[in-house]
Design a protein around this motif. Structure first.
Motif, mmCIF file in Angstrom:
data_model
loop_
_atom_site.group_PDB
_atom_site.id
_atom_site.type_symbol
_atom_site.label_atom_id
_atom_site.label_comp_id
_atom_site.label_asym_id
_atom_site.label_seq_id
_atom_site.Cartn_x
_atom_site.Cartn_y
_atom_site.Cartn_z
ATOM 1 N N SER A 90 0.793 -1.165 0.061
ATOM 2 C CA SER A 90 -0.093 0.036 -0.050
ATOM 3 C C SER A 90 0.876 1.288 0.132
ATOM 4 O O SER A 90 0.591 2.323 -0.662
ATOM 5 C CB SER A 90 -0.833 0.095 1.217
ATOM 6 N N ARG A 91 2.073 1.128 0.648
ATOM 7 C CA ARG A 91 3.049 2.410 0.648
ATOM 8 C C ARG A 91 3.753 2.578 -0.819
ATOM 9 O O ARG A 91 3.699 3.567 -1.128
ATOM 10 C CB ARG A 91 4.102 2.068 1.837
ATOM 11 N N ALA A 92 3.877 1.514 -1.254
ATOM 12 C CA ALA A 92 4.307 1.527 -2.812
ATOM 13 C C ALA A 92 3.289 1.990 -3.720
ATOM 14 O O ALA A 92 3.377 2.778 -4.516
ATOM 15 C CB ALA A 92 4.781 0.405 -3.335
ATOM 16 N N ARG A 93 1.768 1.835 -3.438
ATOM 17 C CA ARG A 93 1.019 2.150 -4.199
ATOM 18 C C ARG A 93 0.619 3.827 -4.164
ATOM 19 O O ARG A 93 0.465 4.292 -5.094
ATOM 20 C CB ARG A 93 -0.368 1.384 -3.710
ATOM 21 N N LYS A 94 0.980 4.206 -2.910
ATOM 22 C CA LYS A 94 0.733 5.805 -2.554
ATOM 23 C C LYS A 94 2.026 6.348 -3.256
ATOM 24 O O LYS A 94 1.769 7.636 -3.493
ATOM 25 C CB LYS A 94 0.861 5.878 -1.088
ATOM 26 N N LYS A 95 3.067 5.802 -3.640
ATOM 27 C CA LYS A 95 4.173 6.498 -4.016
ATOM 28 C C LYS A 95 4.291 6.366 -5.497
ATOM 29 O O LYS A 95 5.241 6.666 -6.210
ATOM 30 C CB LYS A 95 5.528 5.920 -3.594
ATOM 31 N N GLY A 96 3.139 5.746 -6.204
ATOM 32 C CA GLY A 96 2.941 5.638 -7.634
ATOM 33 C C GLY A 96 2.986 4.602 -8.336
ATOM 34 O O GLY A 96 3.039 4.248 -9.636
ATOM 35 N N TYR A 97 3.596 3.346 -7.583
ATOM 36 C CA TYR A 97 3.603 2.154 -8.306
ATOM 37 C C TYR A 97 2.322 1.193 -8.269
ATOM 38 O O TYR A 97 2.135 0.203 -7.609
ATOM 39 C CB TYR A 97 4.724 1.369 -7.662
ATOM 40 N N LEU A 98 1.309 1.884 -9.239
ATOM 41 C CA LEU A 98 0.059 1.359 -9.296
ATOM 42 C C LEU A 98 0.100 -0.103 -10.017
ATOM 43 O O LEU A 98 -0.623 -0.957 -9.605
ATOM 44 C CB LEU A 98 -0.761 2.153 -9.971
ATOM 45 N N ARG A 99 0.906 -0.341 -11.022
ATOM 46 C CA ARG A 99 0.915 -1.390 -11.734
ATOM 47 C C ARG A 99 1.476 -2.411 -10.992
ATOM 48 O O ARG A 99 0.825 -3.470 -11.203
ATOM 49 C CB ARG A 99 1.660 -1.196 -13.006
ATOM 50 N N PHE A 100 2.558 -2.170 -10.270
ATOM 51 C CA PHE A 100 3.042 -3.575 -9.518
ATOM 52 C C PHE A 100 2.015 -3.896 -8.456
ATOM 53 O O PHE A 100 2.265 -4.914 -8.152
ATOM 54 C CB PHE A 100 4.331 -2.916 -8.992
ATOM 55 N N TYR A 101 1.389 -2.842 -7.714
ATOM 56 C CA TYR A 101 0.369 -3.121 -6.577
ATOM 57 C C TYR A 101 -0.745 -4.044 -7.283
ATOM 58 O O TYR A 101 -0.951 -4.872 -6.573
ATOM 59 C CB TYR A 101 -0.023 -1.782 -6.078
ATOM 60 N N ARG A 102 -1.207 -3.917 -8.439
ATOM 61 C CA ARG A 102 -2.436 -4.536 -9.088
ATOM 62 C C ARG A 102 -1.599 -5.978 -9.124
ATOM 63 O O ARG A 102 -2.454 -6.845 -9.219
ATOM 64 C CB ARG A 102 -2.835 -3.802 -10.058
ATOM 65 N N GLU A 103 -0.635 -6.040 -9.872
ATOM 66 C CA GLU A 103 0.043 -7.340 -10.181
ATOM 67 C C GLU A 103 0.334 -8.079 -8.974
ATOM 68 O O GLU A 103 -0.085 -9.403 -9.093
ATOM 69 C CB GLU A 103 1.220 -7.083 -10.832
ATOM 70 N N MET A 104 0.562 -7.534 -7.855
ATOM 71 C CA MET A 104 0.911 -8.498 -6.499
ATOM 72 C C MET A 104 -0.148 -8.595 -5.627
ATOM 73 O O MET A 104 -0.221 -9.368 -4.464
ATOM 74 C CB MET A 104 2.212 -7.878 -5.803
ATOM 75 N N GLN A 105 -1.373 -7.938 -5.994
ATOM 76 C CA GLN A 105 -2.267 -7.954 -4.978
ATOM 77 C C GLN A 105 -3.017 -9.221 -4.545
ATOM 78 O O GLN A 105 -3.371 -9.824 -3.650
ATOM 79 C CB GLN A 105 -3.530 -6.985 -5.300
ATOM 80 N N GLY A 106 -3.151 -9.989 -5.695
ATOM 81 C CA GLY A 106 -3.847 -11.304 -5.658
ATOM 82 C C GLY A 106 -2.725 -12.171 -5.217
ATOM 83 O O GLY A 106 -3.140 -13.334 -4.386
ATOM 84 N N LEU A 107 -1.485 -12.029 -5.584
ATOM 85 C CA LEU A 107 -0.522 -13.062 -5.235
ATOM 86 C C LEU A 107 -0.173 -13.097 -3.671
ATOM 87 O O LEU A 107 -0.053 -14.173 -3.170
ATOM 88 C CB LEU A 107 0.722 -12.699 -6.226
ATOM 89 N N MET A 108 -0.037 -11.831 -3.078
ATOM 90 C CA MET A 108 0.260 -11.974 -1.726
ATOM 91 C C MET A 108 -0.889 -12.508 -1.035
ATOM 92 O O MET A 108 -0.473 -12.545 0.389
ATOM 93 C CB MET A 108 0.578 -10.473 -1.504
ATOM 94 N N HIS A 109 -2.024 -12.665 -1.444
ATOM 95 C CA HIS A 109 -3.169 -13.136 -0.506
ATOM 96 C C HIS A 109 -3.395 -14.561 -0.966
ATOM 97 O O HIS A 109 -4.171 -15.123 -0.058
ATOM 98 C CB HIS A 109 -4.554 -12.157 -0.999
ATOM 99 N N LEU A 110 -2.649 -14.945 -1.885
ATOM 100 C CA LEU A 110 -3.054 -16.373 -2.114
ATOM 101 C C LEU A 110 -2.394 -17.484 -1.249
ATOM 102 O O LEU A 110 -3.147 -18.137 -0.784
ATOM 103 C CB LEU A 110 -2.308 -16.756 -3.577
ATOM 104 N N PRO A 111 -1.319 -17.259 -0.481
ATOM 105 C CA PRO A 111 -0.764 -18.153 0.401
ATOM 106 C C PRO A 111 -1.847 -18.305 1.873
ATOM 107 O O PRO A 111 -2.344 -19.369 2.192
ATOM 108 C CB PRO A 111 0.500 -17.776 1.008
ATOM 109 N N LEU A 112 -2.602 -17.130 2.083
ATOM 110 C CA LEU A 112 -3.542 -17.334 3.442
ATOM 111 C C LEU A 112 -4.784 -17.970 2.619
ATOM 112 O O LEU A 112 -5.426 -18.661 3.763
ATOM 113 C CB LEU A 112 -3.619 -15.576 3.635
ATOM 114 N N THR A 113 -5.066 -17.784 1.610
ATOM 115 C CA THR A 113 -6.371 -18.399 0.996
ATOM 116 C C THR A 113 -6.007 -19.878 1.152
ATOM 117 O O THR A 113 -6.892 -20.863 1.234
ATOM 118 C CB THR A 113 -6.664 -17.972 -0.440
ATOM 119 N N ILE A 114 -5.010 -20.616 0.547
ATOM 120 C CA ILE A 114 -4.315 -21.751 0.568
ATOM 121 C C ILE A 114 -4.400 -22.261 1.786
ATOM 122 O O ILE A 114 -4.940 -23.419 1.992
ATOM 123 C CB ILE A 114 -3.035 -22.100 -0.131
#
Length: 262
Positions: free
Chosen positions: A121-145
């Protein structure tokens, strides 16, 4: 007849004299080049430290599964020294120890997900929106598994099966969970490490740089086009506006510092 109209030279002189001293100082002052701004942004780049956490979590997951297999074979299935297992685990039992370890591992995955969400979220506020959206699902996937594995484990424990069958199914669940969750964590670690190594400029700066140096550059995704999701476009615009506000504030502070130095 001689008509006396306003002279163009007089008008030009009036326009010249109407400029304020502040505007003259801004125009005549040294301009900041684009390369200097990009280099300043790269110096202020903040890495995402969660690649260390994901690597450590991957190692703990592997160690937990290996220890669970050893405990299940030696203590639960009684292929080893049962007395030694009784001294180590006491009245808890080997199967209960595996379940408690599973709960502790799930808590660690939950803490990792919250930490990753904070840093991304800090990286998103600094303007890295594309990377945030790319990793948003991946970083929640281990918890889902892991949460799915916990649900299957509860179903297994409440099924009332024999201890031998229950142990084999428990090891199967842990094995499948490891085979699915471990590649996700490894891939996440690789992506974050690459992001930290590149130290790229924010998305807006990259788009401006590509438009300045490439004639055939692709259009940005800021506006709405046919076939795009309206909610996603609105969210991107909100993120972009928030970043531009912070970026303008930072540039204003730099200009004030340069003005004070000169």
């Amino acid at each position: 007849m001689d008509s006396k109209g306003p002279s163009p030279y007089a008008t030009g002189a009036a326009v010249d004299f109407s400029r304020s001293m502040d505007e003259d100082s801004l125009v005549d002052g040294p301009l900041i080049s684009t390369d200097a701004l990009h280099s300043a942004i790269r110096r202020e780049f903040q890495t995402i430290p969660t690649y260390c956490h994901s690597g450590l979590l991957s190692l703990l997951h592997v160690v937990y599964v290996v220890l669970s297999v050893c405990v299940a074979v030696l203590c639960v299935l009684e292929y080893g020294q049962v007395d030694q297992c009784a001294k180590i685990f006491g009245v808890i039992g080997g199967d209960s120890a595996i379940v408690f370890g599973k709960v502790c591992l799930w808590v660690l995955v939950l803490l990792f997900t919250g930490c990753a969400q904070h840093h991304h979220s800090r990286a998103r506020k600094k303007g890295y929106l594309r990377f945030y959206r790319e990793m948003q699902g991946l970083m929640h996937l281990p918890l889902t598994i892991h949460s799915t594995g916990n649900a299957l484990l509860l179903v297994l424990l409440s099924a009332g099966l024999s201890q031998k069958v229950c142990t084999y199914m428990l090891l199967s669940i842990l094995g499948v969970e490891l085979l699915v969750a471990l590649p996700c964590l490894v891939y996440y670690t690789v992506k974050v490490t690459q992001f930290n190594r590149v130290r790229a400029a924010p998305d807006v700066s990259q788009e401006e740089h590509s438009h300045n140096y490439s004639i055939t550059s692709s259009p940005t995704e800021t506006g709405f086009r046919e076939g795009s999701n309206l909610e996603e476009v609105v969210e991107k615009q909100a993120d972009l506006i928030e970043y531009l506000k912070q970026h303008n504030t930072l540039l204003s502070k730099r200009l004030l510092n340069l003005t004070a130095q000169h």
